[in-house]
Design an enzyme around this catalytic site. Structure first.
Site, PDB file in Angstrom:
ATOM      1  N   ASN A 129       0.855  -1.193   0.000  1.00  0.00           N
ATOM      2  CA  ASN A 129       0.000   0.000   0.000  1.00  0.00           C
ATOM      3  C   ASN A 129       0.886   1.237   0.000  1.00  0.00           C
ATOM      4  OD1 ASN A 129      -1.749   2.075   0.475  1.00  0.00           O
ATOM      5  ND2 ASN A 129      -2.702   1.180   2.283  1.00  0.00           N
TER       6      ASN A 129
ATOM      7  N   CYS B  24      -2.019   5.204   0.216  1.00  0.00           N
ATOM      8  CA  CYS B  24      -2.994   5.690   1.188  1.00  0.00           C
ATOM      9  C   CYS B  24      -2.874   7.201   1.316  1.00  0.00           C
ATOM     10  CB  CYS B  24      -2.788   5.061   2.560  1.00  0.00           C
ATOM     11  SG  CYS B  24      -3.943   5.727   3.784  1.00  0.00           S
TER      12      CYS B  24
ATOM     13  N   GLY C  45     -12.210   0.368  -7.970  1.00  0.00           N
ATOM     14  CA  GLY C  45     -12.557   1.787  -7.982  1.00  0.00           C
ATOM     15  C   GLY C  45     -14.002   1.930  -8.408  1.00  0.00           C
TER      16      GLY C  45
ATOM     17  N   THR D 272     -16.510  -0.036  -1.637  1.00  0.00           N
ATOM     18  CA  THR D 272     -17.536   0.866  -1.118  1.00  0.00           C
ATOM     19  C   THR D 272     -18.954   0.311  -1.211  1.00  0.00           C
ATOM     20  OG1 THR D 272     -16.112   2.729  -1.604  1.00  0.00           O
ATOM     21  CG2 THR D 272     -18.456   3.213  -1.363  1.00  0.00           C
TER      22      THR D 272
END
Lengths: 250, 303
Positions: B126, B129, B242, B265
């Site tokens: 990652n 972030c 995404g 999400t």
């Protein structure tokens, strides 16, 4: 599987005060497995996030959610009509811990009042203290009386009940109860926690924070608590919404 | 019934739907909705060398067709993850991807070493972030820094290495090339786009961190464009993500160039979304007489 999403039939969705709505949902047969102080996560068509609404009542096969229109999501909720289906993830979170043989003061401020109704129904002879900004926002008074509560009302401007704050009323009456449960704005909860500390009474408070998943996975609804002398981040959805006031770092 | 299985860097997934890091914790909560074996894999909440408490709340704001978040990598630290969460995760019958973030290159390397000694299936670096003060995206925004961190971690990492790319860059394709050149086995993309939402009455940003990472349907076309651009620039597989919300989005992302997908999400409104998306992709394949989902990858016919 512990979690359950249900499509519930909307029985009614009425405005009961300025900007406050009363949504009743048909849950089906049998007792609804909801503890007082738990919440429902309501799907709002077109929105990315569900809306966490505390359970106002769960008696009689109905899940009752009393909520305030605060933004777009709750506005859409307020426009839902009878016979529509509402997608609800419930029950979530940890509610109030109510023990037999104790007298509770249940304190609600504004839109923190609704969860106190089902809580009152679970208590023996509770003292319910409700506070609102003014008369136009007063809700659920008859319901509390029907639930067998001793009921006190105050408003900030004195247009209904006594003029003043719930903190004044709990200070006057704290000697008559064993424990306090409260839900409302953070400054109110902080003040109530202070009164309880002063008088040595246990205090449970229900907190609110901007939330996403509702189950403790995404970690957004953080609240700082003190456990064993160490400050840690817990989450309103999973560890709460009800916390021991002594542990919350305001 | 089409074949939904995919392979990324030698690791086999039952289907291309992977829970996206940061939205799924370490799986235990969503495991109370359905068996996690229904997912192709889980990319775990980003972990750091030491415990992090994350940012003060509010950490989230809703925006048109999306959300902004700034959790700030709250996690119990890599040792707790290895001891308490990984053994349980490995029993769930799904691919386990450990997502790691560090303050320094050395911290990334130390975590990669620790995780290399476990049965984690893959490591996701990652470097994208946007919500922490040091580390995170600072490693992910230039070809030089991406190449450098990939090279260093590669030397300490015995697991297949995925580099998660930030969209907050000028030329994502050249950054992907830098990761590929220094030994990345795959890239995952896109992380969130930095955004902001201000309460016009208080004039304060909703999020305590002031800015946050935008995700959800709002970012989907940006993600598709970037996956397509990167797929034209590198040979290693792409895990596309995404704003994937529907099975149609999933098919589109695969056609753009992704081999596998991460779903984030949409879980917040529909926890069952990955399962519904897998079913929808399967039906699309059957309806179009396509025998394997892998046949979709990179088949866009650009003008």
């Amino acid at each position: 599987m512990k979690y359950d999403i249900r499509k519930l039939r909307l029985i009614s969705n009425e405005k009961i005060a300025d900007g406050i709505y009363d949504m009743r949902l048909e849950y089906g047969d049998g007792e609804i497995p909801v503890a007082c102080g738990q919440f429902a996560h309501v799907y709002v068509p077109g929105k990315s996030l569900r809306r966490p609404i505390s359970v106002c009542d769960a008696r009689g096969g109905e899940l009752r959610l009393v909520y305030q229109v605060k933004g777009e999501g709750t506005k859409i909720m307020s426009q839902m009509k009878a016979e529509e289906t509402v997608d609800v993830l419930a029950p979530l979170g940890n509610g109030f811990n109510i023990e037999k043989g104790r007298r509770y003061a249940l304190i609600g401020g504004g839109i923190g009042v609704p969860p106190m109704l089902y809580t009152a129904a679970k208590c023996e002879n509770p003292l319910v203290i409700t506070g609102f900004r003014n008369e136009s926002l007063v809700i659920l008074q008859d319901d509390f009386v029907k639930a067998g509560a001793e009921l006190l009302l105050c408003t900030d401007d004195g247009t209904a009940g006594k003029k003043g704050f719930v903190t004044d009323l709990i200070r006057e009456n704290i000697g008559r109860v064993d424990e306090v449960c409260a839900c409302g704005p953070t400054p109110m909860l902080k003040a109530i926690a202070q009164v309880c500390r002063e008088f040595g009474k246990p205090c449970q408070i229900s907190l609110e924070e901007r939330m996403a998943c509702g189950i403790g996975a995404c970690l957004v609804c953080a609240v700082k608590v003190r456990k064993n002398g160490e400050e840690i981040m817990q989450h309103v959805c999973k560890n709460g919404p009800v916390f021991n006031a002594e542990e919350v770092v305001f | 019934m089409a074949d939904l299985s995919v392979k990324v860097a030698g690791v086999s997934f039952n289907n291309p739907l992977i829970a996206a890091s940061g939205t799924f914790g370490f799986g235990r909560e969503y495991g109370e909705f359905y068996p996690l074996s229904k997912l192709g894999g889980i990319s775990c909440k980003g972990i750091t060398l030491k415990r992090r408490d994350g940012n003060p709340p509010p950490r989230i704001a809703e925006t048109p067709s999306g959300i902004l978040n700034a959790v700030g990598l709250q996690n119990p630290g890599v040792d707790v993850f290895i001891q308490d969460d990984l053994p349980w995760l490995k029993q769930q019958g799904t691919v386990v991807i450990a997502n790691i973030a560090g303050n320094t290159v050395e911290e990334y390397c130390m975590m990669a070493e620790k995780l290399s000694e476990t049965d984690t299936d893959m490591i996701e670096l990652n470097i994208s972030c946007p919500n922490v003060k040091s580390g995170g995206v600072q490693f992910g925004t230039s070809c030089e820094s991406v190449g450098n961190i990939t090279k260093e971690v590669r030397a300490h990492c015995k697991k297949p290495l995925i580099v998660k790319l930030s969209p907050n860059v000028t030329d994502i394709a050249s950054i992907a090339q830098a990761a590929e050149a220094e030994g990345a086995d795959a890239v995952s993309m896109i992380n969130t786009l930095t955004g902001m939402k201000i309460d016009i009455n208080t004039r304060r940003p909703i999020i305590h961190n002031n800015t946050g990472g935008l995700s959800g349907a709002a970012v989907f076309p940006v993600a598709v464009r970037m996956v397509w651009q990167v797929s034209n620039a590198i040979k290693i597989p792409i895990i596309g993500m995404g704003g994937i919300t529907t099975w149609e989005d999933a098919v589109e992302m695969l056609i753009a160039g992704a081999t596998a997908l991460q779903i984030g999400t949409v879980l917040f409104s529909d926890p069952y979304a990955p399962i519904k998306i897998a079913e929808g992709v399967n039906k699309f394949l059957d309806d179009n007489n396509i025998s394997s989902v892998t046949e979709l990858t990179g088949t866009v016919r650009p003008w």
